[in-house]
Design an enzyme around this catalytic site. Structure first.
Site, PDB file in Angstrom:
ATOM      1  N   HIS A 454      -2.918   5.134 -12.167  1.00 51.35           N
ATOM      2  CA  HIS A 454      -3.018   4.723 -10.761  1.00 51.35           C
ATOM      3  C   HIS A 454      -3.623   5.851  -9.920  1.00 51.35           C
ATOM      4  CE1 HIS A 454      -1.534   2.395  -7.181  1.00 51.35           C
ATOM      5  NE2 HIS A 454      -1.655   3.601  -6.635  1.00 51.35           N
ATOM      6  N   GLU A 455      -3.056   7.057 -10.048  1.00 53.80           N
ATOM      7  CA  GLU A 455      -3.557   8.192  -9.259  1.00 53.80           C
ATOM      8  C   GLU A 455      -4.937   8.619  -9.724  1.00 53.80           C
ATOM      9  OE1 GLU A 455      -2.029   8.854  -6.662  1.00 53.80           O
ATOM     10  OE2 GLU A 455      -0.190   7.772  -7.124  1.00 53.80           O
ATOM     11  N   HIS A 458      -7.473   6.449  -7.955  1.00 56.08           N
ATOM     12  CA  HIS A 458      -7.796   6.925  -6.604  1.00 56.08           C
ATOM     13  C   HIS A 458      -8.810   8.055  -6.660  1.00 56.08           C
ATOM     14  CE1 HIS A 458      -4.920   4.518  -4.496  1.00 56.08           C
ATOM     15  NE2 HIS A 458      -3.845   5.081  -5.035  1.00 56.08           N
TER      16      HIS A 458
END
Length: 644
Positions: A454-455, A458
């Site tokens: 997820h990170e 980003h």
């Protein structure tokens, strides 16, 4: 002689409560000593036995309800009675027994029959008697009500009385302002206020008005009536007022807007009158009202309270005192608030608050100056770089920077260091913005993998977009409510174009897009991301007019009067919802496409995150290479954290 008076203790109302139980005990003992204390109550059989033995000298019937029995002197020497006569509570000639006889007629008939049968010679009398204790009990409810009323009145007047009031109820309408003059020197000066150059220039001119008014009045000018300090919390509004108090050299009255509020009707207006009366007596002087929105809110907003609302009465009195008949005295009013939008227009007009001084969040240069003020009492190591810290703290107020310096000192002390190092400041930034590190938070390997991708999503999308903010670091260490975060430092922008907003939204959706691409599933971890992009998309459509279908219109009301009004039709509302969803879904698909092109690098970044837990810009350069559209010089202002 004066020293003796000074040291003599005074009996206050509170100390009297200590003596009330003692006084009650003394009165009770004295009453019982003069009454029934030491007497024994007789049963019917015991009374009949004493009656038959002719030991009674006199029977005194009191209030037709009970009798006191007096014994003959010879009878008191008998064993059953001698124990009572030897008691310390017994007085010679006092009744030894009491007898509750019930019905008076039956009792009198019993006595007559006993006198005839046993030839008894004692005397019988009826006598009314009023007890002091009975009188006290009759008036006790009224006494208690008066005492309770005095107690609460004193507590309220003690809270509402002004300086030197002594807690008297008649001072409840007096002003609660603290006076700073030559006897109470304020140490804060303009040297203690870093940054805020424009605001300092404005308030310094007010100080100059008071120090040398003839410089301005000789040209026909008038001293301003007041200045309103407006700005976000923690930007230094109250600090500026303290600097004015330290520099002006005139009496300075300081209080909060809530100090005018009281439960009694008319107290607020009375305190306003008393405040300006004191200020006029010491003019030229300054009045500072902090958080003026407590009494300065626009009138007539709440129809439920009617026209007799106490807050409105206080505001009306303040308006009159600031600019009404006979208000040409040299009293300047300073006020501070972070809610200028709710203030009454009559309060904001020229003639009352002639100047509105906006105290904004500090920029890069001002943040460095603020750091220099707050590090003076700290013991720093040589590796501390203030310029870098100023760049790493965009969006921080002066209060935030003060808190940051203190947190860095606490972190260094916790690690038993002799000085505060640069890393301690960076850890303090993480602590303040991200929250406390949750070292004991249990996360399964599968959850950790999802968080890492997820990170990494980003970071990857933001790295590949021109207008996305430059990345600082990515972490999967749980802090506060977040399980991971990607940190950015966006460049300073006075205006934002559509492409810039869309790139930021695409980078924000990169986390959910990575979950979908790698696991073909999505999780609840993107809540803060969805909240952010929904607000951005709604602002594009309804506020800034950046949507082609809705057009060049805005439904934003800067006065704040649209809280209960929908300024568009139902069909327009449907169009707005459709356009917001279209914008968000478009950027979500765009993020998936970008990640699909760099899927292998996304996996490499996620693996490095799982290994190191925290990665920085250098790690991304090693994987992706330099960003082709990075600028050599950027001014970073608004801190954005995209949380898992």
């Amino acid at each position: 002689m004066s020293d003796k008076k000074k040291n003599t203790p005074k009996l206050s109302f509170n100390s009297m409560w200590i003596y009330i139980p003692i006084i009650a005990v003394i009165i009770g003992v004295s009453l019982f000593n003069g009454g029934s204390m030491g007497q024994k109550k007789l049963s019917e059989n015991e009374f009949s036995q004493i009656l038959r033995e002719n030991d009674i000298a006199k029977i005194l019937i009191l209030n037709k309800s009970y009798a006191e029995i007096f014994l003959k002197k010879s009878a008191t020497e008998k064993d059953p009675h001698k124990k009572l006569t030897s008691s310390p509570f017994y007085r010679q000639g006092a009744p030894l027994y009491t007898y509750n006889f019930g019905d008076l007629q039956n009792f009198e008939e019993t006595i007559r029959e006993a006198k005839t049968k046993y030839q008894l010679d004692f005397d019988t009398r009826n006598e009314p008697r009023t007890s002091i204790l009975d009188g006290i009990f009759n008036f006790l409810p009224f006494i208690l009500l008066i005492v309770i009323w005095l107690f609460f009145m004193r507590r309220m007047s003690g809270a509402g009385g002004g300086a030197g009031s002594g807690g008297q109820i008649f001072n409840i309408g007096k002003s609660k302002a603290k006076l700073f003059d030559q006897d109470t020197k304020v140490k804060t000066t303009f040297k203690n206020v870093a940054g805020l150059e424009g605001a300092k220039e404005e308030v310094q001119e007010i100080v100059d008005f008071l120090k040398s008014p003839e410089k301005y009045t000789k040209l026909g000018g008038k001293i301003p009536k007041g200045a309103l300090l407006v700005g976000p919390p923690g930007t230094g509004k109250t600090l500026l007022a303290k600097a004015v108090a330290g520099e002006a050299g005139v009496p300075f009255f300081s209080l909060s807007g809530s100090d005018f509020v009281e439960m009694f009707v008319g107290v607020g207006a009375s305190r306003v009158r008393d405040l300006f009366k004191q200020a006029q007596q010491k003019s030229p002087s300054i009045i500072f009202i902090d958080e003026i929105d407590a009494i300065g809110r626009a009138r007539g907003k709440n129809s439920m309270t009617g026209g007799n609302d106490e807050r409105e009465n206080t505001l009306n009195q303040l308006l009159t005192e600031m600019d009404g008949f006979g208000t040409d005295t040299n009293v300047i009013v300073l006020a501070a608030t972070n809610r200028a939008d709710v203030l009454d227009k009559a309060l904001m007009r020229a003639g009352r608050f002639d100047r509105q001084i906006y105290v904004d969040l500090p920029d890069l240069h001002e943040r460095r100056e603020i750091f220099e003020v707050h590090i003076k009492p700290l013991r720093l190591a040589e590796d501390v770089n203030l310029e870098f810290l100023a760049q790493q703290t965009p969006g921080f107020s002066g209060a935030d920077i003060a808190n940051l310096c203190n947190e860095a000192a606490l972190i260094a002390a916790r690690n038993s260091k002799n000085a505060i190092h640069h890393q301690d400041f960076l850890d303090a930034v993480d602590r303040i913005v991200g929250g406390l590190e949750k070292k004991n938070k249990v996360i399964t390997p599968k959850e950790k993998e999802v968080i890492a991708f997820h990170e990494a999503g980003h970071a990857t999308v933001s790295w590949m977009l021109k207008y996305a903010a430059p990345l600082v670091k990515v972490t999967i260490v749980p802090r506060g409510q977040s399980l991971g975060a990607a940190w950015y430092l966006p460049e300073e922008r006075k205006i934002v174009q559509t492409e810039q907003m869309l790139d930021e939204m695409c980078a924000t959706m990169g986390g959910r897009a990575a979950e979908k691409l790698i696991f073909d599933k999505i999780s609840t971890g993107a809540l803060s991301d969805l909240e952010k992009v929904t607000k951005q998309a709604r602002a594009m459509v309804t506020v800034y007019g950046l949507n082609d279908k809705v057009g060049n219109v805005t439904y934003y009301d800067s006065t704040g009067n649209d809280a209960f009004v929908k300024p568009y039709s139902d069909s327009t509302a449907k169009t707005i919802d459709e356009e917001i969803s279209k914008i968000i879904e478009g950027q979500y698909q765009r993020a998936i496409e970008i990640l699909n092109l760099h899927k292998d690098k996304l996996s490499m970044l996620a693996d490095r995150l799982l290994e190191k837990e925290v990665i920085f810009k250098d790690d991304l350069i090693k994987i992706f290479g330099e960003r082709p559209f990075d600028k050599k010089e950027t001014n970073n202002e608004n801190n954005t954290i995209i949380e898992e």
